[in-house]
Write an enzyme that holds these catalytic residues in place. Structure first.
Site, mmCIF file in Angstrom:
data_model
loop_
_atom_site.group_PDB
_atom_site.id
_atom_site.type_symbol
_atom_site.label_atom_id
_atom_site.label_comp_id
_atom_site.label_asym_id
_atom_site.label_seq_id
_atom_site.Cartn_x
_atom_site.Cartn_y
_atom_site.Cartn_z
ATOM 1 N N HIS A 1 67.530 46.911 47.259
ATOM 2 C CA HIS A 1 66.957 46.403 46.003
ATOM 3 C C HIS A 1 65.708 47.212 45.599
ATOM 4 C CE1 HIS A 1 66.805 42.531 43.364
ATOM 5 N NE2 HIS A 1 66.321 43.569 42.709
ATOM 6 N N ARG B 1 72.338 42.163 39.453
ATOM 7 C CA ARG B 1 72.231 41.062 40.406
ATOM 8 C C ARG B 1 73.528 40.974 41.198
ATOM 9 N NH1 ARG B 1 67.595 41.399 39.900
ATOM 10 N NH2 ARG B 1 66.044 39.817 39.366
ATOM 11 N N GLU C 1 71.529 38.145 49.094
ATOM 12 C CA GLU C 1 70.379 38.951 49.494
ATOM 13 C C GLU C 1 69.378 38.161 50.341
ATOM 14 O OE1 GLU C 1 69.837 41.429 45.939
ATOM 15 O OE2 GLU C 1 67.745 41.438 46.539
HETATM 16 C C1 DGY Z 1 63.897 42.768 38.529
HETATM 17 O O1 DGY Z 1 62.834 43.055 37.973
HETATM 18 O O2 DGY Z 1 64.618 41.860 38.136
HETATM 19 C C2 DGY Z 1 64.287 43.596 39.703
HETATM 20 O O3 DGY Z 1 65.441 43.129 40.297
HETATM 21 C C3 DGY Z 1 63.161 43.716 40.704
HETATM 22 O O4 DGY Z 1 62.147 44.429 40.145
#
Ligand code: DGY
Length: 320
Positions: free
Chosen positions: A286, A240, A268
């Site tokens: 992402h 993240r 984001e």
């Molecule tokens: C998640 O699953 O947390 C990813 O960032 C997106 O698939």
């Protein structure tokens, strides 16, 4: 009794929608993957018994109130669930689920795509050739980091961290990791060593982030910690964006001292000023879980969680 209504807020991979219809629910699916404006989300979910939604939708008190008292589960189409106020769900007796396990390998693959691209300057090379600036082989052109013999530092040795570490075994690398406890899966087969975070940053050639976002680890890589990275180190983030102080990262990258590969961003889809101008960072939109098979598996698991709860059973992968 009224047929339970299931709302799917975004276009997602099959087979969630047919599975939910076959289970006998009234499905309202938005066949559009662009993020809907907040008022549209709140309108759409009114009266729903279940909502299948994605990481850009904030599931908070406002969301839960808009859905109304009949809401029984929110199924997140992601393993990360920093978009969900778990305490608010619990207060209202609403179950929530995520999609762990099914996206582990795909996300580890994207971490390695970034490691290899950043280490061997693949994107810069592609740009050189594409723009007609390449003038033939040169002894010192786009020299990169040799992976063989390098140390890979894994921050967070959960499922994805371990899968990323496992992939290093073909590259003749040393592995260190920071985690609250020893992880036999890494200690045994990879002869990895658990170290404190600061030591990991000081001794790794490649640092890859794999911790879930929680408010307490916001900016766990702040300016002080970024300064601990070795000269020439690579920093990879597929977890993240808010784990890193992105403005501080731009400053550190601007010195040319380190390189980075990022799949996620603090704000984001906006990027911190200056990031896109830097040649020493690879930027992906992402894509961690973005394979056909993984997105299908995520859709199936999210639908299974909804079917379980609306049938009076426990969710398979609960977070609340
Ligand atoms: C998640 O699953 O947390 C990813 O960032 C997106 O698939």
């Amino acid at each position: 009794m009224l047929t339970p209504q299931v709302v799917i807020t975004h276009l997602i991979s099959p087979p969630a929608e047919p599975m939910l219809r076959e289970a006998g629910f009234a499905v309202v699916a938005r066949h559009d993957e662009t993020p809907p404006p907040r008022p549209e989300v709140l309108r759409m979910i009114a009266g729903a018994s279940a909502v299948l939604t994605v990481l850009s939708v904030k599931v908070d008190d406002e969301f839960l109130a808009a859905a109304g008292p009949g809401l029984r589960i929110v199924a997140n189409y992601a393993v990360g669930f920093d978009n969900i106020d778990v305490a608010a769900c619990r207060r209202r007796g609403v179950r929530a689920s995520n999609t762990p396990g099914v996206l582990t390998e795909a996300t580890a693959d994207i971490a390695w795509s970034l490691i290899l691209s950043a280490a061997r300057r693949v994107i810069e090379g592609d740009r050189l050739v594409r723009t007609g600036q390449w003038q033939g082989w040169r002894p010192t052109e786009l020299l990169g980091l040799e992976l063989s013999g390098a140390t890979l530092g894994i921050i967070g040795a959960g499922r994805i961290g371990c899968a990323t570490a496992r992939r290093s075994s073909g590259f003749n690398m040393r592995v260190v990791y920071s985690h609250p406890r020893d992880v036999p899966e890494l200690d045994g087969p990879l002869a990895a060593r658990r170290v404190e975070l600061d030591e990991l940053l000081q001794t790794s050639d490649i640092v890859s982030l794999h911790v879930p976002y929680r408010p307490e680890n916001r900016h766990m890589l702040d300016a002080r910690r970024l300064a601990l990275l070795r000269d020439g180190a690579l920093l990879i983030n597929t977890a993240r964006g808010s784990l890193i102080d992105e403005a501080a990262l731009v400053r550190e990258l601007s010195t040319g001292r380190i390189r980075a590969g990022l799949d996620v961003y603090e704000f984001e889809p906006r990027l911190s000023p200056g990031l896109t101008e830097l040649p020493n960072v690879v930027l992906l939109p992402h894509l961690g879980s973005a394979t056909h098979a993984t997105r299908r598996a995520m859709a199936r698991l999210a639908a299974e969680n909804i079917i379980a709860v609306l049938s009076g059973r426990e969710p398979l992968t609960p977070i609340a």
